[in-house]
Design an enzyme around this catalytic site. Structure first.
Site, PDB file in Angstrom:
ATOM      1  N   HIS A 165      52.630  30.998  36.619  1.00 22.31           N
ATOM      2  CA  HIS A 165      52.360  29.869  37.519  1.00 22.31           C
ATOM      3  C   HIS A 165      51.013  29.200  37.250  1.00 22.31           C
ATOM      4  O   HIS A 165      50.733  28.150  37.805  1.00 22.31           O
ATOM      5  CB  HIS A 165      52.424  30.338  38.974  1.00 22.31           C
ATOM      6  CG  HIS A 165      53.817  30.658  39.408  1.00 22.31           C
ATOM      7  ND1 HIS A 165      54.588  29.788  40.136  1.00 22.31           N
ATOM      8  CD2 HIS A 165      54.600  31.736  39.166  1.00 22.31           C
ATOM      9  CE1 HIS A 165      55.776  30.327  40.354  1.00 22.31           C
ATOM     10  NE2 HIS A 165      55.811  31.512  39.772  1.00 22.31           N
ATOM     11  N   ASP A 372      44.630  23.140  37.007  1.00 23.77           N
ATOM     12  CA  ASP A 372      45.653  23.646  37.933  1.00 23.77           C
ATOM     13  C   ASP A 372      46.962  23.800  37.165  1.00 23.77           C
ATOM     14  O   ASP A 372      47.367  22.876  36.445  1.00 23.77           O
ATOM     15  CB  ASP A 372      45.845  22.616  39.068  1.00 23.77           C
ATOM     16  CG  ASP A 372      46.202  23.280  40.393  1.00 23.77           C
ATOM     17  OD1 ASP A 372      46.748  24.397  40.366  1.00 23.77           O
ATOM     18  OD2 ASP A 372      45.950  22.669  41.440  1.00 23.77           O
TER      19      ASP A 372
HETATM   20  C1  GDG Z   1      49.620  28.422  42.158  1.00 20.91           C
HETATM   21  C2  GDG Z   1      49.015  27.622  41.008  1.00 20.91           C
HETATM   22  C3  GDG Z   1      51.010  26.142  41.046  1.00 20.91           C
HETATM   23  C4  GDG Z   1      48.406  24.772  51.426  1.00 20.91           C
HETATM   24  N1  GDG Z   1      47.734  24.685  52.570  1.00 20.91           N
HETATM   25  C5  GDG Z   1      48.608  24.908  53.549  1.00 20.91           C
HETATM   26  C6  GDG Z   1      49.851  25.134  52.995  1.00 20.91           C
HETATM   27  N2  GDG Z   1      49.700  25.052  51.661  1.00 20.91           N
HETATM   28  C7  GDG Z   1      50.777  25.221  50.690  1.00 20.91           C
HETATM   29  C8  GDG Z   1      51.097  23.897  50.021  1.00 20.91           C
HETATM   30  C9  GDG Z   1      51.654  24.347  48.675  1.00 20.91           C
HETATM   31  C10 GDG Z   1      50.937  25.669  48.425  1.00 20.91           C
HETATM   32  O1  GDG Z   1      50.370  26.092  49.655  1.00 20.91           O
HETATM   33  C11 GDG Z   1      49.790  25.497  47.415  1.00 20.91           C
HETATM   34  O2  GDG Z   1      50.331  25.372  46.155  1.00 20.91           O
HETATM   35  P1  GDG Z   1      49.558  24.726  44.920  1.00 20.91           P
HETATM   36  O3  GDG Z   1      50.515  24.486  43.845  1.00 20.91           O
HETATM   37  O4  GDG Z   1      48.906  23.463  45.347  1.00 20.91           O
HETATM   38  O5  GDG Z   1      48.385  25.726  44.504  1.00 20.91           O
HETATM   39  P2  GDG Z   1      48.158  27.343  44.337  1.00 20.91           P
HETATM   40  O6  GDG Z   1      48.153  28.029  45.643  1.00 20.91           O
HETATM   41  O7  GDG Z   1      46.881  27.466  43.590  1.00 20.91           O
HETATM   42  O8  GDG Z   1      49.389  27.888  43.470  1.00 20.91           O
HETATM   43  C12 GDG Z   1      49.479  26.186  41.076  1.00 20.91           C
HETATM   44  C13 GDG Z   1      51.608  27.071  42.070  1.00 20.91           C
HETATM   45  O9  GDG Z   1      51.062  28.384  41.968  1.00 20.91           O
HETATM   46  C14 GDG Z   1      53.119  27.145  41.941  1.00 20.91           C
HETATM   47  O10 GDG Z   1      53.490  27.551  40.670  1.00 20.91           O
HETATM   48  O11 GDG Z   1      51.414  24.817  41.331  1.00 20.91           O
HETATM   49  O12 GDG Z   1      48.969  25.455  39.996  1.00 20.91           O
HETATM   50  O13 GDG Z   1      47.584  27.666  41.059  1.00 20.91           O
HETATM   51  O14 GDG Z   1      53.026  24.571  48.782  1.00 20.91           O
HETATM   52  O15 GDG Z   1      51.992  23.223  50.832  1.00 20.91           O
HETATM   53  N3  GDG Z   1      50.954  25.364  53.722  1.00 20.91           N
HETATM   54  C15 GDG Z   1      50.817  25.388  55.078  1.00 20.91           C
HETATM   55  N4  GDG Z   1      49.616  25.200  55.661  1.00 20.91           N
HETATM   56  C16 GDG Z   1      48.498  24.954  54.965  1.00 20.91           C
HETATM   57  O16 GDG Z   1      47.430  24.784  55.538  1.00 20.91           O
HETATM   58  N5  GDG Z   1      51.896  25.597  55.825  1.00 20.91           N
END
Ligand code: GDG
Length: 727
Positions: A165, A372
């Site tokens: 990821h 990212d």
């Molecule tokens: C890793 C990789 C890759 C965030 N704040 C809240 C909340 N979130 C949810 C978002 C999103 C998830 O968390 C964050 O996902 P990201 O992709 O932006 O980033 P990472 O956590 O670093 O994830 C990344 C991912 O894995 C998938 O492969 O894209 O690059 O680093 O879904 O919505 N959800 C809620 N409240 C929040 O305050 N409910």
């Protein structure tokens, strides 16, 4: 088709939390768990992972274990000590910063690595204890990169997929890891290795090639007799869930509540885990500069910064939190007025409803990670804007930028560019906003997280099928017995055998591949068979063949057919060949030697060979392609041909090949058994010249005109021994 899926990730989709001395289980928020929830319910699925509490607490609360099992979650226990060295250590202090190009944040420690091995082994024990032969095992992320291999050792035939990821870094970064080979070998236990982008897949294959010396092409490679694929599968989101969210009554109410507090201020939003890879301080600096440059926006715009607490025990995160607190205070103090605070800073996680309410009222989403893997927030923002409005500013170093090209794409280190992007976003017409968003929404709708999972698993089964087809071609068991039997019952048998890569493995220098005593004795036995004629068909020069095999009662072919020696006769060339052309071609090869350290020229009677086995593999291949290209201009005029062998490029007179040489034997007499064995493209000419009843075997993988395959020279030797000794 999936019979039963075993999903393996560091964390379970449920988190066990302690509140007032009692343990509770709650669904985890975020990407994989919620995204896959609808998909993985369509067949039996077991999730294996760490529940987020230590071994000691799990043991204390037996009913928690029972509840997790009733949700089809199998917990892997981790002791408090290992949580430190594994999760807070190797995962988040070593691999995470290194793979995100933060080498100065990386801490290396042998103790960390040992914990990584220990926890991966603990996962392997749990998975192997549950797995059935027709299960599909899908392992996720950087915490478990050794697991595919550990499972392969226990379950050699298992169907194993792995998805990373986070980014897979370029070779120069990856090579810094002291345990880089173990990581690659660990991953290669999988049948399919997935990444978010082609760049990451390319970086992985590049590292495999350079560090393990495996040949990789078309996104695939072989380890032993197993074919492995690496490919890009950009992860999507649960599109319907987000696109319908804005219309939910509770979200609407939440939106109205927030809007009432905002007045008519425009909203810039960012949402991330509080992580140094997300570029939050850089983003705030850009916002501050934007306010200084655009005083007209003062009191007209609010930046809502949602930072979700993350890895709060790791020093760099603690420091980042401190820096951020200071920076937000500084900017608010500098630009704010009574009644207007430019940054609304929320350090917590919000419920889904509040998150989507923020997405749906934000005029601009400012998503500017320094690095990212994908970034799902960017996709979620676009999906939630079912009204088509809103502007996404996204940095090019997020994997998502490759799919969201209609966003305003910026370099997150370029403050000026980020400021300009904000200025552009805040004056962009609604028409343009909608045009850009529609295209992105259509793409996100089609390539949802469900589709991502389906494509990955389909490709995993496809890889398994290819492996099966290759296994069918393998000359083993019954087929081998038939071949041996056919040979022993024949009256007149012809054996056409290549030498390098077929009877012996390759050596760094050609002269080191001399046949040993046992191989010579085997060849003597075969050559002495009264009903058999043995022919060694090689690309080597005739003097070497004469020195090594001149006393054998066998036919010899040197330089791919330039020279031929039949049993009991002298060497002859099949045509009048020239070698004056060498003077023209040699300087070109010499310049390639100068430009490719480790490469060298071999000169044969009627050919020149450029060897690059000892050169750095990637450079060698690049230079080989360039050389072939350059040679193509010269060879046509000089009536020459260019042959590509195993790590060699050979130039020789046109019309010469092993197939033509083989015809000397094939067409001269009637044979009731013919076997040809070879390992590279030059042997394909022999295979093509054979009658359809002949047995043909190619060593190593790849497309071939040969009917069967073997993996290593030692298997050829063992086959020939069975022919010679009648076993
Ligand atoms: C890793 C990789 C890759 C965030 N704040 C809240 C909340 N979130 C949810 C978002 C999103 C998830 O968390 C964050 O996902 P990201 O992709 O932006 O980033 P990472 O956590 O670093 O994830 C990344 C991912 O894995 C998938 O492969 O894209 O690059 O680093 O879904 O919505 N959800 C809620 N409240 C929040 O305050 N409910």
């Amino acid at each position: 088709m999936i019979r039963r899926l075993l999903l393996v990730s560091n964390r379970l989709p449920f988190t066990v939390q302690e509140r007032r001395g009692e343990l509770h289980i709650e669904p985890s928020v975020g990407g994989l768990a919620t995204g896959l929830s609808s998909w993985h319910k369509s067949f039996p699925c077991i999730w294996i992972g760490w529940p987020g509490i230590t071994q000691k607490k799990m043991k204390r609360e037996k009913d928690i274990m029972a509840r997790l099992l009733s949700e089809n979650c199998h917990p892997v226990s981790i002791s408090q000590q290992d949580v430190e060295a594994y999760y807070n250590g190797i995962c988040n202090r070593t691999i995470w910063p290194l793979f995100h190009y933060f080498p100065l944040h990386v801490e290396y420690g042998e103790g960390y690595w040992q914990a990584y091995e220990r926890i991966n082994t603990a996962f392997a024990n749990v998975v192997a204890g549950i797995a059935r032969p027709d299960d599909t095992i899908w392992i996720h992320d950087y915490h478990l990169m050794l697991l595919p291999r550990l499972l392969r050792e226990r379950l050699p035939k298992a169907t194993i997929g792995f998805f990373l990821h986070i980014p897979f870094p370029a070779f120069e970064m990856f090579r810094l890891l002291p345990w880089r080979k173990q990581v690659l070998e660990g991953l290669l236990g999988a049948d399919l290795i997935g990444f978010h982008t082609y760049d990451y897949a390319g970086h992985f294959l590049d590292s495999v090639h350079r560090l393990l010396g495996c040949d990789v092409g078309m996104g695939q490679l072989r380890v032993g007799d197993r074919l492995i694929k690496a490919d890009a599968f950009p992860m999507g989101i649960n599109y319907e869930q987000f696109s319908s969210a804005a219309e939910e009554p509770k979200t609407k109410a939440e939106k109205t509540r927030i809007r009432n507090k905002l007045g008519d201020c425009r909203v810039i939003l960012s949402v991330d885990r509080l992580d140094y890879t997300k570029g939050i301080p850089e983003r705030l600096e850009a916002f501050s500069l934007f306010l200084s440059r655009n005083p007209k926006f003062k009191q007209k715009v609010v930046f809502i910064l949602l930072a979700v607490p993350s890895r709060t025990r790791v020093d760099h995160y603690i420091q980042l939190k401190r820096d951020l607190d200071g920076l937000v205070g500084d900017i608010n103090g500098r630009h704010g007025t009574i009644g207007w605070m430019p940054i609304w800073y929320l350090y917590r996680s919000l419920p889904f409803r509040s998150l989507t309410a923020l997405y749906s009222l934000a005029d601009v989403a400012l998503i500017t990670p320094l690095r990212d893997g994908m970034n799902l927030v960017a996709k979620e923002y676009v999906a939630t804007r079912a009204d088509g409005k809103g502007v996404l500013i996204l940095s090019e170093t997020a994997g998502a930028a490759q799919e969201l090209g209609e966003a305003i794409i910026i370099n997150a280190n370029n403050t000026e560019e980020t400021v300009r992007a904000l200025e552009q976003a805040l004056v962009m017409s609604e028409k343009e906003q909608m045009e850009r968003n529609r295209v992105m929404q259509e793409r996100l709708r089609r390539y949802s997280v469900q589709r991502w999972a389906e494509e990955f698993t389909d490709r995993l089964f496809h890889t398994k099928n290819l492996q099966r087809q290759m296994a069918e071609k393998a000359l083993t068991g019954e087929t081998e017995r038939q071949l041996v039997k056919a040979f022993h019952s024949s009256d007149k048998a012809l054996l056409l055998v290549d030498y390098d890569g077929t009877l012996v493995s390759f050596s760094p220098k050609p002269e080191q591949a001399k046949p040993g005593a046992s191989l010579m004795s085997l060849l003597r036995e075969l050559a002495a068979h009264s009903r058999t004629e043995l022919v060694i068909i090689s690309g080597r020069d005739k003097d070497t063949l004469e020195r090594w095999f001149g006393r054998l009662n066998a036919g010899l072919v040197a330089e791919h057919g330039v020279w031929i020696k039949e049993r009991g006769r002298g060497w002859e060339t099949i045509e009048t060949l020239t070698s004056d052309w060498k003077e023209e071609i040699r300087p070109m090869l010499e310049s390639w030697v100068d430009r490719t350290p480790g490469s060298f020229i071999e000169e044969k009677g009627f050919s020149l060979v450029w060897h690059y086995r000892r050169a750095e593999p990637k450079l060698g291949e690049l230079r080989a392609r360039e050389l072939i290209n350059n040679l193509s201009h010269s060879v046509a005029n000089l009536n020459l041909q260019v042959l590509e062998g195993s790590k060699v490029v050979e130039v020789k007179n046109a019309g010469i090949n092993k197939g033509r040489a083989a015809l000397r034997w094939l067409s001269g007499q009637e044979w009731d058994f013919v076997l040809a064995v070879g390992d590279d493209t030059t042997d394909e000419d022999t295979f093509k010249a054979l009658p359809s009843t002949a047995w043909s075997v190619r060593i190593g993988g790849g497309a071939s005109a040969a009917r069967f395959s073997l993996d290593y020279p030692r298997e050829v030797v063992s086959l020939l021994a069975k022919l010679a000794r009648g076993i």
